[in-house]
Structure formats: structure tokens, C-alpha cells
Design an enzyme around this catalytic site. Sequence first.
Site, short mmCIF file in Angstrom:
data_model
loop_
_atom_site.label_atom_id
_atom_site.label_comp_id
_atom_site.label_asym_id
_atom_site.label_seq_id
_atom_site.Cartn_x
_atom_site.Cartn_y
_atom_site.Cartn_z
N THR A 34 24.82 -0.56 3.98
CA THR A 34 25.96 -1.24 3.37
C THR A 34 26.56 -0.42 2.24
OG1 THR A 34 24.90 -3.35 3.92
CG2 THR A 34 26.71 -3.42 2.36
N HIS A 47 -16.98 -2.95 -4.11
CA HIS A 47 -16.10 -2.94 -2.93
C HIS A 47 -15.07 -1.81 -3.05
CE1 HIS A 47 -13.95 -5.01 0.46
NE2 HIS A 47 -12.93 -4.34 -0.06
N GLU A 48 -14.37 -1.75 -4.20
CA GLU A 48 -13.34 -0.72 -4.38
C GLU A 48 -13.99 0.66 -4.51
OE1 GLU A 48 -10.48 -1.66 -3.77
OE2 GLU A 48 -10.90 -3.80 -3.92
N PRO A 73 15.69 -1.71 6.66
CA PRO A 73 16.31 -2.44 5.54
C PRO A 73 16.17 -1.67 4.23
CG PRO A 73 14.97 -3.92 6.87
CD PRO A 73 14.69 -2.53 7.37
N HIS A 133 -14.52 2.03 -1.02
CA HIS A 133 -13.30 2.64 -0.46
C HIS A 133 -13.08 4.03 -1.05
CE1 HIS A 133 -11.93 -0.79 1.81
NE2 HIS A 133 -11.84 -1.58 0.74
#
Length: 646
Positions: free
Chosen positions: A213, A428-429, A208, A432
Site C-alpha cells: 500500500t 529449561h532455557e 503483510p 536450549h
Amino acid sequence: MSENREPENNGNPWMKSLLMWGGIFLALLVVVSIVGGPRETAGTQLKYSDFRSKVAEGSVEEVQIGPDRITGRLKNDETFVTLPVAGDTNLTELLEQNNVRFSGIAPQQQSMLFMILIQSLPFLLILGVAFFALRQVQKGGGSGAMGFGKSKAKLLTEKQGRVTFDDVAGIDEAREELEEIVEFLRDPQRFSKLGGQIPKGALLVGSPGTGKTLLARAIAGEARVPFFTISGSDFVEMFVGVGASRVRDMFEQAKKNAPCIVFIDEIDAVGRHRGHGLGNSNDEREQTLNQLLVEMDGFEANEGIIIIAATNRPDVLDPALLRPGRFDRQVVVPVPDIEGREKILAVHMKKVPLAPDVNPRTIARGTPGFSGADLANLVNEAALLAARRSKRLVAMQEFEDAKDKVMMGAERRSMVMTEDEKKMTAYHEAGHAIVAVHEPASDPIHKATIIPRGRALGMVMRLPERDSYSYHRDKMHANLAVSMGGRVAEEIIFGHDKVSSGASGDIQYATGLARNMVTKWGMSEKLGPLQYEDQQEGYLGMGGSQRLMTSGDTSKLIDAEIRALVEGGYQRASDLLTEHQDQLHLLAQALLEYETLTGDDIKQLLEDGRIDRPERPSGPIKIQPVHGSAIPKAGKRFGGEAPQGA
């Protein structure tokens, strides 16, 4: 497209309908007024008893007696009218006794022709309405009353906004395939003299938003032939046989305008596998598909009619629809690469006043995986941001902010978070980010933030340095470790009992990635390079998965391998964060102070211990002690002993 034929009727249908119903309403008023309306007569209305009293008093000068009314004039020259009473036989005697002149009124005589016209007018009105309804049905287009079986295909003209191949960028191979079809329509002798035949159909396949189109509209803008457009869902109705009738009518219209192009958008709505799903094999959708197959390539050849269809789910289409002779070509419209994204941005930026610092190449590098629709939305969001900030030009800052909004969601600065929640989110971040920095196969960090965006309280966004078309085993293991970094950081700093639900999305991603590695990509040594799950209906990863027939022992082994991969990522994250716990504290404190850090900010912070920004005085980041922090012991994290917190 100046040679496109216009529809026969160029009038306004709403005005015609208004005039028709207005005429019907006026005709009904005439009928009511002539047949059923009351007959008005000049003069004062009198009761019959009052009329006799005035005659007896001598107030009446003269009267005219008719079969249904009595009119007269009083001596004061006032006129009156009354209705006679049946059975009153002595009225004339009463008039003679009071010297009242009286005479009779002859009944009104109407011509036979007028009487016939009055009586037949309602029937003529009904016949006129029925004739108009039949005319509407015969005109086609499905707009008339009872026009169920008529095609809803619309003839596209220049009035609807002309799009050419110059407006299509980033999908050069697909454009070349369709340019050849346009050239064939313009100059068929160039191909037919070598024995080539015009293709019957072309199927546009892609995710998509990739521009299927838009490509079809470009064909309509380039081709000098009529172009009909219709959606696949327009064929299907609740009435059996209506879809097949609409297919027949559509091809009849196309034959009258041949050579022409018919574009069917979302053809999977009508072209699914026959015999699958609910209902028997003779349902409405399958009848419609059968009629479409016959019209495209049956006994009667439809010369000069090219069918172009678009779908993002080619795997659900019936094989008979995809064979040569019906859809001769399958044109894949992929997600654009960096060169394509730069060209697409250049097309959409033509309508936007740009500042000198805007670089489409930089924006293209930072938007991997974006489709054409995504890039158009990005440019639009940047223009809206510039207008909101009362700027005359759209600068690079607006594009960066718009990219963050599209990729990570809108900022929710109004959301109130406690200090403990902010601290938990920051660590937490930071978990990561630290794992991503120390995993060699991980993508570089683009931005880290603890500002709530969308449904997330914080986010670390990583972007690849170049477009990736496949993933390697080492990168998958790195992604598993990075996804577990947030949960591990919470356990290290706040203890096992204080971990939050913020890692739910990370766990879902890690589990899905590990499942694909084991069941689809053959990356388990115990299970080998075999496929154990099959992709259900969908395209390019969209849709669900279904586990193939496996024994109970194999299913248990699959689950054990998935668990082992996720546990391995958890252990790698734990080892890295335990080793670089000082960097974890440093980055978390920087996030608490600045809220949002770029990849360059994080790199400078880990190297120099400071961040140089013009809006704030540069200086080292101070590490504040966090209550309850402890380093867990290395070992099992799933089902083992909980790490001890302080």
C-alpha cells in the site's frame, strides 16, 4: 500532484445536510402553525354561562358577535372572549334588556391563492425531499440515499499527505517496476514511438507489512494524474448485482479522468477462483469479478486507465484475472534483506531524535525477517520507551529493548513465580542454550532470559549471522535438537515425573518441522523426494496443510518417519546435555542470578566460568546443588523406560 482534478463539490456535506433538515423542520412548523395551530385572541377567556351572568348583572358595556366567537368589553374596560353555544336564540333579547351595545363580526375572507398555497405546501415539501434524494443518487460516490450501485472509490489528493518514492526503501526492484509505469503516464510518446503499449494493470504481491500500500501511495505522489483508491471488500454487498454496478461506475469515473490510476487494495476479497467455495456459480462475488474482467479487457478498451492491485494471497486469484491484458505485471514485494532493512530504518529514523551511539546497521543485522511495518513499529516502540524514561534522545539501549519487546514480547516482571518454578525455567532455557552452543549448524544465541515475556516463562533467542533464503538438512536436525533441549534438561535435573508443560511450544515446533521435512521437502530416505501434503490457501507459509491421497501404509510410514526425526533430535539433545552437564548447571545458576544473559555473556561464562559486568562485581558463578538431579540412561525416550530420578 498539483494537476489532480478536485471533486466538483468542495462544500461541507455535513453542513449541507444540516441546512437541509433545518429547512424541512422550519417548513413543518409553518404548516402546523397556519393549518392546525390554535388562534389566539386578546382578552380574558370566559365561560358562556359566566358571560350571560355578567350581562344580567349589567357589567358588560358592549359585545361583538361572530360565527365562532364572542368578544366584548366590560364596564371596567376589561376585554373578554367566549365561545357561543349553538341553539341560544335569546342572546340578543338578553343584551337589549340590559342595555348592552352589540354588533356582528364578518367572517375572515382569505384569498384563493393563499388557500391553494396552504393546501399544497405539504405536497411541495414531499416533492422537495424526493428531489434532493434523487440528486444525491445522481452525484455518485455511494454516499447518497439509495446509492448502493455507486462506486466508493476515493480521489486521492495532496491534502491527504503526499508520499513519494523517496519514502519507499528496501524494495528497489519493485519500485523500479512501478517507476516505469509513472514514467509512461508522464511521457507516453517515449514508449509508444517504439511500439510499446501502456500496461493495463500491475499486481503487487507480498507478505503483510512489506509495503504494498505504501508503494501505491508513492505512485499517487509521483504521478501527475488522478489516483483513485478503493478496497476489494467495497465491491461486495448482500444485494445481488450491486458489486457489478459499482465496478461499472468506478470505470465510468476513471474514464472521465483518464489518464488515471485505480488502486484496489486486498483484491482477493473479490477476485477469488470462480466456482469455489459456498454458493452457486452465479453469486454476488462472481458477478462482480466477471464485470471487473470485462471492464479491464473486454470489447470496449479503457485507454489510459491503469489498475494497480495488492494482495498477499495470489494463489486464490482467478486465472482469468492474472492473464496478460489484465494484470500484465506481477510485482513481488519481498521481505527486505539486511541492506533493505538498513534503508528502511534510515527512512523511519528521520522523524526521531537519535543519540550518537545509534547504528542502523547493527539494528538491521539483529532483525532478520522483519518487514517494513515491523521496522516502523520497532522505531516507534524505541521512541515511546525513550519518552517513558524522560530522555531527550533515543539511544541504542531503547532500540535494543524495543527489539526484545517486539521479538519476544513485553516483560511481565509483576508475575510472581516460586523458587522451584524459576529453577525449572532456568534449567529449561539453559538446556536450549547448551544444545545450541554445541550444535555446529545452529544459529548463534542472541539472548537468554528467564523473565516472563508474552506467554512464555522464559526464552532463548537465536539470530542468524546473515539472511537465510533456504534451510539445509543439517540445520533442520540442529533445530530439532535445540527444540528438545528444554524437555531433556528438565528430565536430567528433576526426573521423569517432574517434567513440566513448558515444552508444549517446543514440541509443536519440532513436530511441524519434522512433518514438513517428510511430506513437503523430501528429506525422508524411506519415503523419498515426494510431496505428500499440499499447502492450502495462503502465502509464504501462511495457512494450513492438507494431506494428499495416500494409502494406509504410506500414512503410517509418514507418521513413523515424523516420530523418528523428533526422537532423533531428542536423542542428540540428551547426548549433548549428558556430556556437558557441568555447563548446564553453570548456565542455569547464571540465569538465576542475572535473569537475562546475552550471547557474549554465555560465551564468556562457558569459557571462563565467570561474567564480567560493570553493574556487578565480577566473580565466578557458584553452582548450587539441585535436589533430585540424576543423569538418565541413554536409550529410548518415547514409549521406553522412564529415566530414573534420585
